[in-house]
Write a protein that holds these residues in place. Structure first.
Motif, PDB file in Angstrom:
ATOM      1  N   SER A  58      19.569  -5.728 -22.932  1.00  0.00           N
ATOM      2  CA  SER A  58      18.900  -4.553 -23.481  1.00  0.00           C
ATOM      3  C   SER A  58      17.613  -4.224 -22.728  1.00  0.00           C
ATOM      4  O   SER A  58      16.870  -3.336 -23.140  1.00  0.00           O
ATOM      5  N   ARG A  59      17.358  -4.905 -21.631  1.00  0.00           N
ATOM      6  CA  ARG A  59      16.115  -4.606 -20.901  1.00  0.00           C
ATOM      7  C   ARG A  59      16.311  -3.440 -19.928  1.00  0.00           C
ATOM      8  O   ARG A  59      17.418  -2.965 -19.695  1.00  0.00           O
ATOM      9  N   THR A  60      15.191  -2.984 -19.411  1.00  0.00           N
ATOM     10  CA  THR A  60      15.236  -1.919 -18.407  1.00  0.00           C
ATOM     11  C   THR A  60      14.709  -2.461 -17.089  1.00  0.00           C
ATOM     12  O   THR A  60      14.083  -3.532 -17.044  1.00  0.00           O
ATOM     13  N   VAL A  61      14.984  -1.733 -16.019  1.00  0.00           N
ATOM     14  CA  VAL A  61      14.468  -2.097 -14.691  1.00  0.00           C
ATOM     15  C   VAL A  61      13.803  -0.870 -14.069  1.00  0.00           C
ATOM     16  O   VAL A  61      13.989   0.251 -14.561  1.00  0.00           O
ATOM     17  N   HIS A  62      13.064  -1.089 -12.975  1.00  0.00           N
ATOM     18  CA  HIS A  62      12.401   0.015 -12.257  1.00  0.00           C
ATOM     19  C   HIS A  62      11.649   0.947 -13.202  1.00  0.00           C
ATOM     20  O   HIS A  62      11.785   2.173 -13.113  1.00  0.00           O
ATOM     21  N   GLY A  63      10.903   0.379 -14.114  1.00  0.00           N
ATOM     22  CA  GLY A  63      10.060   1.179 -14.986  1.00  0.00           C
ATOM     23  C   GLY A  63      10.816   2.082 -15.941  1.00  0.00           C
ATOM     24  O   GLY A  63      10.508   3.267 -16.045  1.00  0.00           O
ATOM     25  N   GLY A  64      11.824   1.537 -16.611  1.00  0.00           N
ATOM     26  CA  GLY A  64      12.414   2.291 -17.713  1.00  0.00           C
ATOM     27  C   GLY A  64      13.880   2.662 -17.583  1.00  0.00           C
ATOM     28  O   GLY A  64      14.431   3.313 -18.466  1.00  0.00           O
ATOM     29  N   ARG A  76       0.830  -1.211   0.000  1.00  0.00           N
ATOM     30  CA  ARG A  76       0.000   0.000   0.000  1.00  0.00           C
ATOM     31  C   ARG A  76       0.863   1.260   0.000  1.00  0.00           C
ATOM     32  O   ARG A  76       0.483   2.285  -0.538  1.00  0.00           O
ATOM     33  N   LEU A  77       2.035   1.158   0.635  1.00  0.00           N
ATOM     34  CA  LEU A  77       2.952   2.301   0.643  1.00  0.00           C
ATOM     35  C   LEU A  77       3.742   2.380  -0.667  1.00  0.00           C
ATOM     36  O   LEU A  77       4.497   3.319  -0.886  1.00  0.00           O
ATOM     37  N   GLY A  78       3.599   1.369  -1.499  1.00  0.00           N
ATOM     38  CA  GLY A  78       4.334   1.353  -2.763  1.00  0.00           C
ATOM     39  C   GLY A  78       5.803   1.034  -2.572  1.00  0.00           C
ATOM     40  O   GLY A  78       6.638   1.276  -3.439  1.00  0.00           O
ATOM     41  N   LEU A  79       6.122   0.483  -1.390  1.00  0.00           N
ATOM     42  CA  LEU A  79       7.542   0.207  -1.098  1.00  0.00           C
ATOM     43  C   LEU A  79       8.037  -1.027  -1.841  1.00  0.00           C
ATOM     44  O   LEU A  79       9.193  -1.092  -2.247  1.00  0.00           O
ATOM     45  N   ASP A  80       7.144  -2.002  -2.005  1.00  0.00           N
ATOM     46  CA  ASP A  80       7.604  -3.281  -2.572  1.00  0.00           C
ATOM     47  C   ASP A  80       8.213  -3.114  -3.966  1.00  0.00           C
ATOM     48  O   ASP A  80       9.134  -3.824  -4.335  1.00  0.00           O
ATOM     49  N   ALA A  81       7.694  -2.130  -4.697  1.00  0.00           N
ATOM     50  CA  ALA A  81       8.216  -1.908  -6.050  1.00  0.00           C
ATOM     51  C   ALA A  81       9.670  -1.441  -6.005  1.00  0.00           C
ATOM     52  O   ALA A  81      10.396  -1.551  -6.992  1.00  0.00           O
ATOM     53  N   HIS A  82      10.083  -0.934  -4.864  1.00  0.00           N
ATOM     54  CA  HIS A  82      11.429  -0.370  -4.771  1.00  0.00           C
ATOM     55  C   HIS A  82      12.349  -1.191  -3.890  1.00  0.00           C
ATOM     56  O   HIS A  82      13.455  -0.784  -3.595  1.00  0.00           O
ATOM     57  N   LEU A  83      11.870  -2.352  -3.454  1.00  0.00           N
ATOM     58  CA  LEU A  83      12.707  -3.188  -2.602  1.00  0.00           C
ATOM     59  C   LEU A  83      12.998  -4.492  -3.328  1.00  0.00           C
ATOM     60  O   LEU A  83      12.084  -5.131  -3.830  1.00  0.00           O
ATOM     61  N   SER A  84      14.271  -4.859  -3.379  1.00  0.00           N
ATOM     62  CA  SER A  84      14.598  -6.162  -3.941  1.00  0.00           C
ATOM     63  C   SER A  84      14.078  -7.226  -2.979  1.00  0.00           C
ATOM     64  O   SER A  84      13.714  -6.930  -1.843  1.00  0.00           O
ATOM     65  N   GLN A  85      14.049  -8.468  -3.424  1.00  0.00           N
ATOM     66  CA  GLN A  85      13.518  -9.539  -2.586  1.00  0.00           C
ATOM     67  C   GLN A  85      14.249  -9.617  -1.252  1.00  0.00           C
ATOM     68  O   GLN A  85      13.633  -9.789  -0.203  1.00  0.00           O
ATOM     69  N   ASN A  86      15.568  -9.434  -1.293  1.00  0.00           N
ATOM     70  CA  ASN A  86      16.348  -9.483  -0.046  1.00  0.00           C
ATOM     71  C   ASN A  86      15.916  -8.420   0.933  1.00  0.00           C
ATOM     72  O   ASN A  86      15.776  -8.649   2.124  1.00  0.00           O
ATOM     73  N   ARG A  87      15.754  -7.176   0.403  1.00  0.00           N
ATOM     74  CA  ARG A  87      15.355  -6.076   1.283  1.00  0.00           C
ATOM     75  C   ARG A  87      13.944  -6.311   1.796  1.00  0.00           C
ATOM     76  O   ARG A  87      13.631  -6.055   2.943  1.00  0.00           O
ATOM     77  N   ALA A  88      13.074  -6.782   0.894  1.00  0.00           N
ATOM     78  CA  ALA A  88      11.700  -7.042   1.308  1.00  0.00           C
ATOM     79  C   ALA A  88      11.670  -8.119   2.388  1.00  0.00           C
ATOM     80  O   ALA A  88      10.904  -8.033   3.349  1.00  0.00           O
ATOM     81  N   MET A 138      21.362  -0.336  -2.793  1.00  0.00           N
ATOM     82  CA  MET A 138      19.986   0.064  -3.120  1.00  0.00           C
ATOM     83  C   MET A 138      19.971   1.267  -4.059  1.00  0.00           C
ATOM     84  O   MET A 138      19.194   1.309  -5.016  1.00  0.00           O
ATOM     85  N   LEU A 139      20.804   2.250  -3.775  1.00  0.00           N
ATOM     86  CA  LEU A 139      20.780   3.472  -4.582  1.00  0.00           C
ATOM     87  C   LEU A 139      21.411   3.241  -5.964  1.00  0.00           C
ATOM     88  O   LEU A 139      21.002   3.866  -6.945  1.00  0.00           O
ATOM     89  N   LEU A 140      22.393   2.349  -6.040  1.00  0.00           N
ATOM     90  CA  LEU A 140      22.931   1.988  -7.362  1.00  0.00           C
ATOM     91  C   LEU A 140      21.859   1.252  -8.160  1.00  0.00           C
ATOM     92  O   LEU A 140      21.659   1.499  -9.347  1.00  0.00           O
ATOM     93  N   ASP A 141      21.146   0.365  -7.473  1.00  0.00           N
ATOM     94  CA  ASP A 141      20.094  -0.414  -8.125  1.00  0.00           C
ATOM     95  C   ASP A 141      19.000   0.491  -8.685  1.00  0.00           C
ATOM     96  O   ASP A 141      18.499   0.266  -9.791  1.00  0.00           O
ATOM     97  N   GLU A 142      18.619   1.512  -7.916  1.00  0.00           N
ATOM     98  CA  GLU A 142      17.599   2.453  -8.401  1.00  0.00           C
ATOM     99  C   GLU A 142      18.025   3.097  -9.718  1.00  0.00           C
ATOM    100  O   GLU A 142      17.199   3.506 -10.523  1.00  0.00           O
ATOM    101  N   GLN A 143      19.340   3.195  -9.921  1.00  0.00           N
ATOM    102  CA  GLN A 143      19.855   3.812 -11.141  1.00  0.00           C
ATOM    103  C   GLN A 143      20.194   2.762 -12.205  1.00  0.00           C
ATOM    104  O   GLN A 143      20.886   3.044 -13.185  1.00  0.00           O
ATOM    105  N   GLY A 144      19.701   1.537 -11.965  1.00  0.00           N
ATOM    106  CA  GLY A 144      19.844   0.483 -12.956  1.00  0.00           C
ATOM    107  C   GLY A 144      21.127  -0.325 -12.836  1.00  0.00           C
ATOM    108  O   GLY A 144      21.342  -1.257 -13.604  1.00  0.00           O
ATOM    109  N   VAL A 145      21.980   0.042 -11.878  1.00  0.00           N
ATOM    110  CA  VAL A 145      23.291  -0.617 -11.774  1.00  0.00           C
ATOM    111  C   VAL A 145      23.214  -1.798 -10.813  1.00  0.00           C
ATOM    112  O   VAL A 145      23.005  -1.623  -9.611  1.00  0.00           O
TER     113      VAL A 145
END
Lengths: 142, 411
Positions: B20-26, A106-118, B354-361
């Protein structure tokens, strides 16, 4: 605020950030406002198992309400811990046990957490609930 | 490797659809975690697909066309691996589930016959847990003692300590060919020669080495060599144990079941010769189809030019990391595979990852299953970038920007 109100409030705060940088900056800032963790409880006994970075959680019970002290050595994790504290801290065991388990999505966190973090986050939630259950059981028997 | 040879990582990269794929919506993916597993080229994906579409059936059993085809794929892959490693006989190649199972097989089977109370097993201080724990279990079972060659400050092995550690009680010296955490390449030929001079058997963990350089087990002079298909552009779930035939032939089975016996009565069973003796049950046949294709594909690369390219990436990554204040690279041995582990003062690895991952790395953070090695460097975890044949300078451009941004956000 009730638990439902708190979750809605947190969700609203997170929704206002359209890009990931701001969202993470917000989470990190929340962590910085977390109440200082008492050094005497910074021991392996209070480590939450299943987290990649070290997370400490210390419970205490006062007049039917559970109080948690929590900390993490990682900033983002500490921010997530701060969020959990807003939801779980200073509640009765029954309230804690009633926290809906889907609030992470609901917080939309899961989309930003890898499985390990989740997994780490759910390990924390499990530990919070276990402490609440322990207090509930010991309270009921005393 | 004196002359600079041309190497085109983009031509290689074009053969890897996932890149050639993307992650985190693009966000475009920048895959810097090849030490964990390499991505798979079209040739490997097609081979696995074709196996299930055309040839799927069980091996060594039924008398029908498909089974004959599956058997020939399975045994063909074995022959391909044997050539790849320079084995004297195809029968020296045993298929397992991976490096970890290969080591456990040797520890359980060879170890049960050859290691007794008071004997010693020698490993190094830079082993993956997969090359530590099976020997600890063996030592617990037998009363043998586990010893380790220390690691120097630059991440290389303390060669001067080895002679004294190889005693008349040492039965086996198990060593990593290249470290998954520091990237250090060990001179396994020299180490195996030192062991052989004292009559000590050797096992080389080649999981991280096989994708970066040609391997010749005869030149190395080891007794066992192990690796995983998935780190050589092949599928997960398949591994290789190469062993000298006379050693394999003297070893008892590891697991019991179908395919590993010649005759079973309820009183006793007569086992197959190697390698089938060690391949109980239906194996990962599609995996072998993939591994065969992976080695064929790998053979098309100019390996010298590729190694030079990976070296340049490793050096550039190291200097990018050192531009960050408080950064420290763990392991700067003269000879390294494309692996760079680092820590940054005041920045936690989990946050950074985590922050590298957000940037696709895609990087790996943690202890990399080498806790004793990290303890030696007094760190609990590192962030690791690692390269393969398809890694490019552009990957490092993105990494550089992403690292700068992540550190800025965390300080």
């Amino acid at each position: 605020m009730t638990i439902a109100e708190t979750i809605a409030d947190l969700a609203e705060q997170l929704e206002q950030f359209s890009d990931w940088e701001d969202r993470y900056a917000h989470i990190i800032a929340m962590g910085k406002h977390l109440q200082q963790y008492p050094e005497e409880f910074r021991s392996d006994d209070f480590l939450v198992r299943g987290c990649q970075s070290r997370v400490w959680l210390h419970p205490s019970m006062d007049q039917g309400v559970v109080h948690f002290d929590a900390d993490s050595e990682a900033l983002i994790v500490k921010g997530l811990v701060a969020m959990l504290m807003k939801i779980y801290n200073h509640r009765t065991p029954d309230e804690i046990l009633s926290v809906p388990s889907d609030f992470v999505s609901r917080l939309g966190l899961d989309a930003h957490l890898s499985q390990n973090r989740a997994n780490g986050l759910s390990a924390m939630m499990k530990q919070l609930a276990l402490y609440a259950l322990a207090y509930k059981v010991s309270g009921a028997s005393s | 490797m004196s002359s600079q040879r041309h190497y085109d990582p983009y031509a290689v990269r074009a053969q890897f659809p996932i890149l050639s794929r993307t992650v985190h919506g693009g966000v475009p993916l920048v895959y810097l975690d090849s030490a964990a597993t390499t991505q798979k080229p079209d040739a490997v994906i097609t081979a696995i697909d074709q196996f299930y579409r055309r040839s799927n059936s069980n091996v060594h059993r039924a008398a029908h066309a498909l089974s004959a085809e599956a058997t020939s794929i399975w045994e063909g892959a074995r022959a391909r691996v044997a050539r790849f490693l320079g084995a004297q006989r195809t029968e020296e190649v045993v298929f397992t589930r991976g490096t970890t199972e290969s080591i456990n097989l040797v520890a359980a089977s060879w170890g049960s016959m050859n290691v007794h109370a008071g004997d010693e097993i020698l490993i190094t201080g830079m082993e993956h847990h997969a090359n530590i724990v099976p020997w600890q279990l063996l030592c617990e079972r037998t009363g043998a003692v586990l010893k380790a060659v220390p690691v120097l400050e630059d991440g290389s092995l303390d060669i001067s300590a080895i002679d004294a550690l190889l005693t008349d009680r040492t039965r086996l010296f198990a060593m990593v060919h290249a470290s998954n955490t520091t990237g250090t390449i060990n001179d396994v030929g020299a180490l195996c020669a030192m062991a052989a001079a004292k009559g000590v058997r050797t096992l080389v963990d080649g999981a991280q080495a096989v994708l970066h350089q040609p391997v010749d087990v005869q030149a190395i002079g080891c007794d066992f060599y192990v690796f995983s298909a998935h780190k050589l552009y092949g599928p997960t779930g398949l591994g290789v144990l190469w062993g000298r035939y006379d050693l394999l032939d003297a070893m008892p089975p590891y697991q019991g079941g179908g395919a590993m016996i010649q005759h079973v009565s309820l009183e006793r069973s007569v086992y197959e010769a190697p390698p089938l003796r060690f391949e109980a049950g239906t194996p990962h046949i599609a995996g072998a189809a993939g591994l065969g294709a992976a080695i064929d594909w790998f053979d098309t690369l100019d390996l010298d030019a590729m190694a030079q390219h990976e070296d340049r990436l490793t050096h550039r990554a190291t200097s990018i990391i050192y531009q960050v204040e408080g950064a420290r690279v763990i392991g700067e041995a003269p000879r390294k595979i494309g692996v760079v582990s680092f820590v940054i003062e005041g920045v936690h690895g989990t946050d950074l990852g985590m922050l590298l991952d957000e940037q696709g790395v895609a990087t790996r953070t943690g202890h990399h299953c080498t806790m004793p090695l990290l303890e030696r460097f007094h760190v609990g975890s590192t962030c690791r970038v690692s390269f393969a044949a398809y890694s490019t300078n552009e990957d490092l451009d993105v990494f550089e920007r992403a690292l700068t941004k992540a550190v800025r956000m965390l300080r």
